[in-house]
Enzyme design. Structure first.
Site, short mmCIF file in Angstrom:
data_model
loop_
_atom_site.label_atom_id
_atom_site.label_comp_id
_atom_site.label_asym_id
_atom_site.label_seq_id
_atom_site.Cartn_x
_atom_site.Cartn_y
_atom_site.Cartn_z
N GLU A 41 24.32 2.67 -2.21
CA GLU A 41 24.93 3.87 -1.61
C GLU A 41 25.24 3.53 -0.16
O GLU A 41 24.33 3.33 0.64
CB GLU A 41 23.96 5.04 -1.67
CG GLU A 41 23.60 5.50 -3.08
CD GLU A 41 22.54 6.58 -3.09
OE1 GLU A 41 21.83 6.75 -2.07
OE2 GLU A 41 22.40 7.24 -4.13
N ASN A 46 40.24 5.05 6.55
CA ASN A 46 41.08 3.95 7.00
C ASN A 46 40.50 2.61 6.54
O ASN A 46 39.28 2.48 6.38
CB ASN A 46 41.17 3.91 8.53
CG ASN A 46 41.65 5.21 9.12
OD1 ASN A 46 42.48 5.90 8.53
ND2 ASN A 46 41.13 5.56 10.28
N ARG A 64 39.71 -5.52 17.72
CA ARG A 64 40.34 -4.20 17.61
C ARG A 64 39.53 -3.22 18.46
O ARG A 64 38.36 -2.97 18.21
CB ARG A 64 40.39 -3.75 16.15
CG ARG A 64 41.27 -4.64 15.26
CD ARG A 64 41.35 -4.11 13.83
NE ARG A 64 42.09 -5.00 12.95
CZ ARG A 64 43.39 -4.94 12.71
NH1 ARG A 64 44.12 -4.02 13.34
NH2 ARG A 64 43.96 -5.78 11.87
N HIS A 124 38.66 1.67 21.42
CA HIS A 124 39.43 2.87 21.15
C HIS A 124 38.55 4.11 21.22
O HIS A 124 37.35 4.06 20.92
CB HIS A 124 40.08 2.78 19.76
CG HIS A 124 41.03 1.62 19.63
ND1 HIS A 124 41.25 0.97 18.43
CD2 HIS A 124 41.82 0.99 20.55
CE1 HIS A 124 42.13 0.00 18.61
NE2 HIS A 124 42.49 0.00 19.89
N LYS A 167 33.06 8.42 13.58
CA LYS A 167 33.41 7.35 12.65
C LYS A 167 32.16 6.85 11.92
O LYS A 167 31.09 6.73 12.52
CB LYS A 167 34.05 6.18 13.39
CG LYS A 167 35.33 6.54 14.12
CD LYS A 167 35.89 5.36 14.92
CE LYS A 167 37.17 5.74 15.65
NZ LYS A 167 37.70 4.63 16.46
N HIS A 225 34.83 2.47 20.57
CA HIS A 225 34.57 1.62 19.41
C HIS A 225 35.45 0.38 19.45
O HIS A 225 36.63 0.46 19.82
CB HIS A 225 34.83 2.40 18.11
CG HIS A 225 34.60 1.61 16.87
ND1 HIS A 225 35.55 1.43 15.90
CD2 HIS A 225 33.50 0.93 16.45
CE1 HIS A 225 35.06 0.67 14.94
NE2 HIS A 225 33.82 0.36 15.24
N TYR A 227 36.64 2.76 7.29
CA TYR A 227 36.18 3.80 8.20
C TYR A 227 36.36 5.16 7.53
O TYR A 227 37.42 5.45 6.99
CB TYR A 227 37.00 3.89 9.48
CG TYR A 227 37.51 2.64 10.14
CD1 TYR A 227 37.18 2.37 11.46
CD2 TYR A 227 38.39 1.76 9.49
CE1 TYR A 227 37.69 1.26 12.12
CE2 TYR A 227 38.89 0.65 10.14
CZ TYR A 227 38.55 0.41 11.45
OH TYR A 227 39.06 -0.68 12.10
N GLU A 271 44.88 9.68 21.40
CA GLU A 271 44.18 8.40 21.23
C GLU A 271 44.37 7.53 22.49
O GLU A 271 45.47 7.48 23.05
CB GLU A 271 44.74 7.65 20.02
CG GLU A 271 44.60 8.40 18.71
CD GLU A 271 43.20 8.35 18.15
OE1 GLU A 271 42.46 7.39 18.47
OE2 GLU A 271 42.84 9.26 17.39
N ASP A 306 45.98 -3.41 23.43
CA ASP A 306 44.60 -3.42 23.92
C ASP A 306 44.47 -4.16 25.24
O ASP A 306 43.74 -3.72 26.13
CB ASP A 306 43.68 -4.04 22.86
CG ASP A 306 43.50 -3.12 21.65
OD1 ASP A 306 43.69 -1.91 21.79
OD2 ASP A 306 43.15 -3.63 20.57
#
Length: 202
Positions: free
Chosen positions: A28, A49, A59, A62, A72, A119, A132, A143, A170
């Protein structure tokens, strides 16, 4: 599953119990009730996502405006990434600090990242696949990003990542100090008030 709070308040590492036999493994990777017991409210999942990244891909960092921002719940379903949670809430006792969790397809951990936190992750393998669950749909007008190479934050990228691959979006993002000075960042007070409202069911 085991849930451990990280050094950044309102972020958690989740380690599932895995059941294996000759056919493979079952686990799980998300339980709304266990998470609700921990954070004080049920997640309202609004979007899911998936990203697939080459080794070395970075990445982030953000984040989204509060309210509603985006909580998230993140895991790696293939390969491995080092996931970073950065406290960008102005006034927080851990403002500017970060913690990290290895997400991979061996231990199959996940992280929960509350609204208002930054993140980021770096892929440690090719085809690193990250899924995500998020609590609000993507809204480009709300954002924002912080440069993941900002020395004020000082993220440490492991040698397993190899050469870093970053997007212009970024690397062109402002640093932490510039973001704070411009009023772009969420505040600790606003974040805590938002969490309290979620816990009260408002």
């Amino acid at each position: 599953m085991q849930i451990r709070e990280l050094s950044i308040p309102d972020s958690y590492e989740i380690t599932p119990r895995q059941f294996g036999d000759s056919r493979g493994v079952f686990l799980e990777w998300y339980r709304f009730d266990r998470l609700e017991e921990t954070i004080g409210h049920r997640l309202e999942i609004a979007q899911a996502n998936t990203s697939v990244s080459k080794r070395g891909s970075v990445r982030g960092i953000h984040f989204a405006d509060i309210p509603p921002s985006q909580a998230k719940y993140v895991t790696a379903v293939r390969g491995a990434v080092l996931d970073y949670i950065i406290d960008i809430r102005v006034g927080s006792p851990t403002f500017g600090q970060w913690d990290s969790v290895l997400l991979d397809d061996t231990d199959r951990r996940a992280v929960y990242i509350a609204e208002g936190l930054g993140h980021c992750f770096v892929a440690l393998t090719d085809d690193a696949t990250v899924s995500y669950l998020v609590t609000a749909p993507f809204n480009p007008g709300r954002e924002h990003g912080i440069n993941p190479l900002d020395t004020d934050i000082g993220l440490v990228f492991p040698p397993e990542a190899g050469e870093l691959l970053l997007s212009p979006k970024d690397t062109d993002a402002p640093g932490l100090a510039e973001s704070a000075a411009s009023g772009l960042l969420p505040t600790w007070a606003d974040a805590k008030a938002f969490y309290a409202a979620l816990n009260e069911g408002k």
